[in-house]
Design an enzyme around this catalytic site. Sequence first.
Site, PDB file in Angstrom:
ATOM      1  N   GLU A  40      38.785  50.752  50.490  1.00 40.86           N
ATOM      2  CA  GLU A  40      37.967  49.346  50.712  1.00 40.86           C
ATOM      3  C   GLU A  40      36.847  49.327  50.642  1.00 40.86           C
ATOM      4  O   GLU A  40      35.934  49.866  51.766  1.00 40.86           O
ATOM      5  CB  GLU A  40      38.547  48.509  51.527  1.00 40.86           C
ATOM      6  CG  GLU A  40      38.466  46.962  51.534  1.00 40.86           C
ATOM      7  CD  GLU A  40      38.682  45.926  52.460  1.00 40.86           C
ATOM      8  OE1 GLU A  40      38.554  44.936  51.762  1.00 40.86           O
ATOM      9  OE2 GLU A  40      38.911  46.666  53.201  1.00 40.86           O
ATOM     10  N   LYS A 113      40.974  40.381  46.135  1.00 35.81           N
ATOM     11  CA  LYS A 113      41.705  40.233  47.428  1.00 35.81           C
ATOM     12  C   LYS A 113      41.855  38.656  46.940  1.00 35.81           C
ATOM     13  O   LYS A 113      40.924  37.747  47.615  1.00 35.81           O
ATOM     14  CB  LYS A 113      40.801  41.008  48.202  1.00 35.81           C
ATOM     15  CG  LYS A 113      41.407  40.722  49.639  1.00 35.81           C
ATOM     16  CD  LYS A 113      40.242  41.856  50.817  1.00 35.81           C
ATOM     17  CE  LYS A 113      40.569  40.791  51.860  1.00 35.81           C
ATOM     18  NZ  LYS A 113      39.781  42.785  52.732  1.00 35.81           N
ATOM     19  N   CYS A 150      43.689  45.565  51.678  1.00 33.05           N
ATOM     20  CA  CYS A 150      43.539  45.208  53.319  1.00 33.05           C
ATOM     21  C   CYS A 150      44.499  44.386  53.617  1.00 33.05           C
ATOM     22  O   CYS A 150      45.171  44.309  53.660  1.00 33.05           O
ATOM     23  CB  CYS A 150      42.094  45.232  53.938  1.00 33.05           C
ATOM     24  SG  CYS A 150      41.673  46.162  55.078  1.00 33.05           S
TER      25      CYS A 150
END
Length: 291
Positions: A40, A113, A150
């Site tokens: 990431e 995300k 994540c």
Amino acid sequence: MKIGIVQQHNCADLKENMNRLAQRIGEAADKGASLIVLQELHNGLYFCQEENVDNFDLAEPIPGPSTAYYGSLAKQYGVVIVTSLFERRAAGLYHNTAVVIEKDGTIAGKYRKMHIPDDPAYYEKFYFTPGDLGFHPIDTSVGRLGVLVCWDQWYPESARLMAMQGAEVLLYPTAIGYAANDTQDEQQRQREAWTTVMRGHAVANGLPVVAVNRTGFEPDPSGQTAGIEFWGSSFVAGPQGELLFRAAEDQEEVAVIDVDLAHSEQVRRWWPFLRDRRIDQYGGIIRRFID
């Protein structure tokens, strides 16, 4: 599918980080990787340890300089690359965005995300607008990729929705580490919880899972915390949650793991979880909490 992962310790020099990533992408390609997954926000330090408006200068458009850079590498080596970038969509509108680069250098797709954390040293809500592209796999020449980022890894709904749309593998670029004030036992509990939850996604969906984390210590520029020791431990799990590979906590690593996608078909025949879902009884899942 031969999947390459690059677990790297970053410094403040973006050019140096990107040059080292290019070298390691080449190394993974030479080992036979057809898909290479990066960690990431891999171009620089994890800047979300502080809330600083100057850090918005790190963001870039998509397509932009980074997609051109990694696109040239994808074309040079004939590989698909999963990148993780700080996207500038417009002034005041930014995302934490994974971009999948096809082996001809073009953009196959992107994922913004969806789950954004806000914890000490992880002040991501200050920087990132929650994604608005939904949970949709990205089709590539090597397969249909369920790309998440994540914090998404803690949510089974994300993995399930990717699986329900035919994702063949779940991929999680990640930046997560230890808080210095936690005991060693607590640190290890957190690391094992991180590994376990994603192995659970593999089992529940009958799909391989790939998690690529950064490693090494990064100080907190604000001085409010003692910084983050990123715990590495990048791993690949098979569709029964079996660990096919796990990197060290404190070392940079390039690895290529051969994943048998056909095995997912067999596992799903043994354990037909998708068949037995009680979709007529899950209405409450869309509520925040049921009192």
